[in-house]
Design a protein around this motif. Sequence first.
Motif, mmCIF file in Angstrom:
data_model
loop_
_atom_site.group_PDB
_atom_site.id
_atom_site.type_symbol
_atom_site.label_atom_id
_atom_site.label_comp_id
_atom_site.label_asym_id
_atom_site.label_seq_id
_atom_site.Cartn_x
_atom_site.Cartn_y
_atom_site.Cartn_z
ATOM 1 N N THR A 71 0.945 -1.119 -0.235
ATOM 2 C CA THR A 71 0.174 -0.089 -0.157
ATOM 3 C C THR A 71 0.947 1.159 -0.026
ATOM 4 O O THR A 71 1.984 1.351 0.759
ATOM 5 C CB THR A 71 -0.953 0.014 1.212
ATOM 6 O OG1 THR A 71 -1.673 -1.180 1.394
ATOM 7 C CG2 THR A 71 -1.720 1.224 1.282
ATOM 8 N N ARG A 140 -6.239 -4.980 -13.032
ATOM 9 C CA ARG A 140 -6.744 -4.194 -11.902
ATOM 10 C C ARG A 140 -6.110 -4.553 -10.738
ATOM 11 O O ARG A 140 -6.676 -5.277 -9.739
ATOM 12 C CB ARG A 140 -7.932 -4.472 -11.772
ATOM 13 C CG ARG A 140 -8.983 -4.514 -13.140
ATOM 14 C CD ARG A 140 -10.512 -4.920 -13.117
ATOM 15 N NE ARG A 140 -10.494 -6.488 -12.878
ATOM 16 C CZ ARG A 140 -10.742 -7.343 -11.653
ATOM 17 N NH1 ARG A 140 -11.195 -6.487 -10.938
ATOM 18 N NH2 ARG A 140 -10.407 -8.541 -12.023
ATOM 19 N N SER A 142 -4.518 -4.156 -6.972
ATOM 20 C CA SER A 142 -4.721 -3.663 -5.744
ATOM 21 C C SER A 142 -3.639 -3.875 -4.700
ATOM 22 O O SER A 142 -3.040 -4.917 -4.772
ATOM 23 C CB SER A 142 -6.232 -3.899 -5.301
ATOM 24 O OG SER A 142 -7.142 -3.899 -6.251
#
Length: 265
Positions: A71, A140, A142
Amino acid sequence: MGARATFVIACALAAATFASSASAATSAHGDFIHAINANQSSNWYGYNQGYLEQGHKQLFHQISGNWTVPTATTHTSGQDEFSSTWIGIGGGCVDANCVVGDATLIQTGTEQDVSGSGQQSYSAWWEVIPGPSLTISNFRVSPGDQMHADITQIVTMSNVWKITLQDVTKGETFTKTVPYSSSRLTAEWIQETPLVFGTNGAGLAALPNLTTNTFSAATANGANAGLKASEEMQLVDSNNRVIALPSAPNSTANGFSLCTWATSC
């Protein structure tokens, strides 16, 4: 002043410029190592193996590894910040002292960025230098996704490579076969501050905050990578202070953790 020292200073100045005007910048994902010494760099942190460092055993024709997408959050308010996590062949330190470099690089990985306004963005890409990095548009990505990548020369000495990148979490797979004349002199599992281009030219990106993530199941030439502590690369700032680094290799010598904005891992 040596050529390497001059180059490092130039990169540091360029990076400082981008720290103040990164809003106009776009990322280039990967770049050759900008080595400070045997185990420190101004753009890479992770593990690097070299043909000479490995005792001339064999050139690299395959590499793979798994990693967790970290993150990304703002480290310095108002500043665009970029990071990439990838595997590659070429572009690293050929010898143990990192005196001999390599001017080829084939790689694939993920990008984890945060804008000056705090907006996060994640993507997947592949690149063969000196060509541009190419985004894998149907992925996609994440934070927290488990990635697997493999780069393999299809036939020995053929200069034809198969690049595979999988988002295991989402069940997405990308494959690409490309002709590329690689030196095959280095193999690496890396997180980095990528090269970015903007209105003021090119420079190394500013590093965001990244959650601690891991590489695992690393292989080279079809076997356990056998990572050694002497092969680690730490990321240092323009004052040669460590700001990111890998842990020691795991018990099976095929994985490690990555700690960002830290001096130990």
